[in-house]
Design an enzyme around this catalytic site. Structure first.
Site, PDB file in Angstrom:
ATOM      1  N   GLU A  52      -6.704 -10.438  -0.945  1.00 21.75           N
ATOM      2  CA  GLU A  52      -7.437 -10.163   0.306  1.00 21.75           C
ATOM      3  C   GLU A  52      -8.935 -10.017   0.035  1.00 21.75           C
ATOM      4  O   GLU A  52      -9.613  -9.184   0.653  1.00 21.75           O
ATOM      5  CB  GLU A  52      -6.896  -8.889   0.976  1.00 21.75           C
ATOM      6  CG  GLU A  52      -5.387  -8.919   1.200  1.00 21.75           C
ATOM      7  CD  GLU A  52      -4.854  -7.731   1.999  1.00 21.75           C
ATOM      8  OE1 GLU A  52      -5.657  -6.954   2.552  1.00 21.75           O
ATOM      9  OE2 GLU A  52      -3.620  -7.577   2.053  1.00 21.75           O
ATOM     10  N   GLU A  77       0.797  -1.235   0.000  1.00 20.63           N
ATOM     11  CA  GLU A  77       0.000   0.000   0.000  1.00 20.63           C
ATOM     12  C   GLU A  77       0.827   1.281   0.000  1.00 20.63           C
ATOM     13  O   GLU A  77       0.736   2.105   0.910  1.00 20.63           O
ATOM     14  CB  GLU A  77      -0.961  -0.017   1.198  1.00 20.63           C
ATOM     15  CG  GLU A  77      -1.870  -1.238   1.189  1.00 20.63           C
ATOM     16  CD  GLU A  77      -2.854  -1.287   2.360  1.00 20.63           C
ATOM     17  OE1 GLU A  77      -2.735  -0.474   3.289  1.00 20.63           O
ATOM     18  OE2 GLU A  77      -3.757  -2.154   2.325  1.00 20.63           O
ATOM     19  N   HIS A 137     -10.697  -5.572  -1.618  1.00 20.43           N
ATOM     20  CA  HIS A 137     -11.657  -5.315  -0.524  1.00 20.43           C
ATOM     21  C   HIS A 137     -12.802  -4.511  -1.130  1.00 20.43           C
ATOM     22  O   HIS A 137     -12.688  -3.300  -1.315  1.00 20.43           O
ATOM     23  CB  HIS A 137     -10.993  -4.514   0.603  1.00 20.43           C
ATOM     24  CG  HIS A 137      -9.950  -5.279   1.336  1.00 20.43           C
ATOM     25  ND1 HIS A 137     -10.241  -6.397   2.083  1.00 20.43           N
ATOM     26  CD2 HIS A 137      -8.613  -5.103   1.432  1.00 20.43           C
ATOM     27  CE1 HIS A 137      -9.131  -6.884   2.620  1.00 20.43           C
ATOM     28  NE2 HIS A 137      -8.128  -6.113   2.229  1.00 20.43           N
ATOM     29  N   ASN A 190       1.799  -5.219  -3.144  1.00 24.78           N
ATOM     30  CA  ASN A 190       0.414  -5.517  -2.778  1.00 24.78           C
ATOM     31  C   ASN A 190      -0.350  -4.232  -2.444  1.00 24.78           C
ATOM     32  O   ASN A 190       0.161  -3.378  -1.715  1.00 24.78           O
ATOM     33  CB  ASN A 190       0.438  -6.430  -1.541  1.00 24.78           C
ATOM     34  CG  ASN A 190      -0.916  -7.012  -1.179  1.00 24.78           C
ATOM     35  OD1 ASN A 190      -1.542  -7.686  -1.998  1.00 24.78           O
ATOM     36  ND2 ASN A 190      -1.373  -6.763   0.049  1.00 24.78           N
ATOM     37  N   ASP A 209     -12.615  -9.685   0.015  1.00 24.25           N
ATOM     38  CA  ASP A 209     -13.837  -9.737   0.824  1.00 24.25           C
ATOM     39  C   ASP A 209     -14.791  -8.673   0.293  1.00 24.25           C
ATOM     40  O   ASP A 209     -14.366  -7.722  -0.367  1.00 24.25           O
ATOM     41  CB  ASP A 209     -13.597  -9.622   2.340  1.00 24.25           C
ATOM     42  CG  ASP A 209     -12.911  -8.347   2.791  1.00 24.25           C
ATOM     43  OD1 ASP A 209     -12.772  -7.393   1.995  1.00 24.25           O
ATOM     44  OD2 ASP A 209     -12.516  -8.283   3.975  1.00 24.25           O
TER      45      ASP A 209
HETATM   46  C1  XIL Z   1      -5.707  -6.150   8.738  1.00 23.20           C
HETATM   47  C2  XIL Z   1      -5.919  -7.320   9.696  1.00 23.20           C
HETATM   48  O1  XIL Z   1      -6.859  -8.212   9.139  1.00 23.20           O
HETATM   49  C3  XIL Z   1      -6.394  -6.819  11.048  1.00 23.20           C
HETATM   50  O2  XIL Z   1      -6.476  -7.888  11.986  1.00 23.20           O
HETATM   51  C4  XIL Z   1      -5.435  -5.753  11.576  1.00 23.20           C
HETATM   52  O3  XIL Z   1      -5.935  -5.213  12.778  1.00 23.20           O
HETATM   53  C5  XIL Z   1      -5.270  -4.644  10.555  1.00 23.20           C
HETATM   54  O4  XIL Z   1      -4.833  -5.195   9.324  1.00 23.20           O
HETATM   55  N1  XIL Z   1      -4.817  -4.455   4.005  1.00 23.20           N
HETATM   56  C6  XIL Z   1      -3.790  -5.299   4.348  1.00 23.20           C
HETATM   57  C7  XIL Z   1      -3.924  -6.182   5.551  1.00 23.20           C
HETATM   58  O5  XIL Z   1      -2.805  -5.400   3.609  1.00 23.20           O
HETATM   59  O6  XIL Z   1      -2.695  -6.379   6.197  1.00 23.20           O
HETATM   60  C8  XIL Z   1      -4.943  -5.644   6.520  1.00 23.20           C
HETATM   61  O7  XIL Z   1      -5.126  -6.615   7.551  1.00 23.20           O
HETATM   62  C9  XIL Z   1      -6.239  -5.332   5.812  1.00 23.20           C
HETATM   63  C10 XIL Z   1      -6.023  -4.266   4.758  1.00 23.20           C
END
Ligand code: XIL
Length: 357
Positions: free
Chosen positions: A267, A155, A237, A201, A269
């Site tokens: 990731e 990020e 996301h 990522n 969701d």
């Molecule tokens: C999130 C975790 O799922 C949580 O448990 C933590 O508190 C914060 O981070 N992008 C990412 C992940 O790359 O590492 C993040 O994970 C979600 C957003």
């Protein structure tokens, strides 16, 4: 009204078992289509997930990859300067090994979840670069080829494509990204683990726009400097009803692939902005969004190597903790029953029309 109750009952009863009619796992279905795996994040150890046998049973059966949601982040691996603690990561790796899963190691350099000694230090580029180098070298060498890949930088961009503020960028400048990849590559070489893939990522790079352009530019810059980058992780996301279209997702993945990169959905969701999360209509729309997203990876061809969901049980999802009032984002509801979204993913992986959308 009457019809929707009947539909809800029918849908509910046919969805009780967490597998489709042939009992094949999501991972098996994905591998049959040439993907490396269908994976999930898991927040293990030190959480309820660690000892929840019903959850762990699904984790073991359905998924071929697991990503540590937290265990490998800077905050946990190097809580104090040069005092490393890999016990959480090792626990996670052992679970993956015993259950035959690949691991996407996540992550080395990020603005968030960095130890206090880094964020509160009074650094210059000259003093912070060795800190970053030491963190990358020790961590990458410790885990070696137990990682399928490393998310080296996480990020780094704003939505307009400019570099985002972090202790790393604010102190070192954009050079920090090039250095991070260079150090990761060198560390892997020292432990003869060159096959471990190096990834950038990010979220918001699943449909065309300035952020995608910035990542492509970054890749060019790395290659100009003869620094290796193998892939780009598309976090994915999404919001129910706001998921990028199939055409946009495929076009973006193909743009990365054309730049000779692997891509992975890392990731996935798809959350609701507000309740209700579990009405028949809400579930149908979510199933449709999952169907489109997973289908995009199949349509992009072999170099979309796999899909990873950011955990699979609404009870353990990060969403309600990070976005107040939002939730319902995963494939299994809050009582660990497979949702229509689960069956939509299975349909997508089988190349069938969506039966629940
Ligand atoms: C999130 C975790 O799922 C949580 O448990 C933590 O508190 C914060 O981070 N992008 C990412 C992940 O790359 O590492 C993040 O994970 C979600 C957003």
């Amino acid at each position: 009204m009457r019809l929707s109750i009947v539909t809800a009952l029918l849908v509910g009863s046919s969805l009780a078992a967490p597998h489709h009619e042939k009992g094949l796992s999501l991972n098996t279905l994905a591998q049959r289509r040439g993907k490396l795996w269908f994976g999930t994040a898991a927040d293990i150890p030190h959480t309820a997930e660690t000892t929840d046998t019903a959850y762990l049973d699904i984790l073991k059966k359905q998924f071929g990859e697991m990503t540590p949601a937290n265990a490998l982040k800077f905050l946990f691996t190097e809580p104090e300067q040069n005092k490393f603690n890999f016990s959480d990561g090792d626990y996670f790796m052992d679970l993956a090994r015993h259950t035959g899963k690949s691991v996407r190691c996540h992550n080395l350099v990020w603005a968030t979840q960095v130890s206090d000694f880094v964020t509160t230090g009074n650094w210059t580029a000259e003093t912070l670069i060795p800190v970053m180098r030491n963190h990358i070298f020790k961590t990458v060498k410790h885990f070696g080829d137990r990682c399928y890949s490393w998310d080296v930088v996480n990020e780094a961009f704003n939505s307009d494509g400019s570099f985002s503020s972090s202790i790393w960028y604010d102190t070192i400048g954009e050079e920090y990204v090039y250095l991070a990849f260079k150090f990761a590559q060198q560390a892997l070489k020292e432990v003869h683990a060159n096959k471990v893939k190096l990834y950038y990522n990010d979220y918001g790079i699943e449909s065309p726009g300035p952020k995608v352009d910035a990542v492509l530019k970054l890749v060019k810059e790395l290659r100009k400097r003869h620094i290796r980058i193998d892939g780009v992780g598309l976090e994915a996301h999404f919001m129910v009803g706001g998921t990028p279209s199939l055409a946009d997702q495929v076009a973006t993945q193909k743009a990365f692939i054309k730049a000779d990169l692997d891509v992975a959905m890392t990731e996935l969701d798809i959350r609701f902005a507000q309740e209700p999360f579990y009405t028949a209509e809400a579930q149908r729309q979510q199933a449709q969004d999952y169907y489109v997203s997973v289908s995009s990876c199949l349509l992009s061809g072999r170099r979309c190597v796999g899909v990873v969901v950011w955990d699979f049980y609404d009870k353990y999802s990060w969403v309600p903790y990070s976005f107040e009032g939002q939730g319902g984002a995963t494939l299994f509801n809050d009582t660990l029953e497979a949702k229509p979204a689960y069956y939509a993913v299975a349909d997508a992986l089988m190349g069938k029309p969506c039966s629940v959308c």
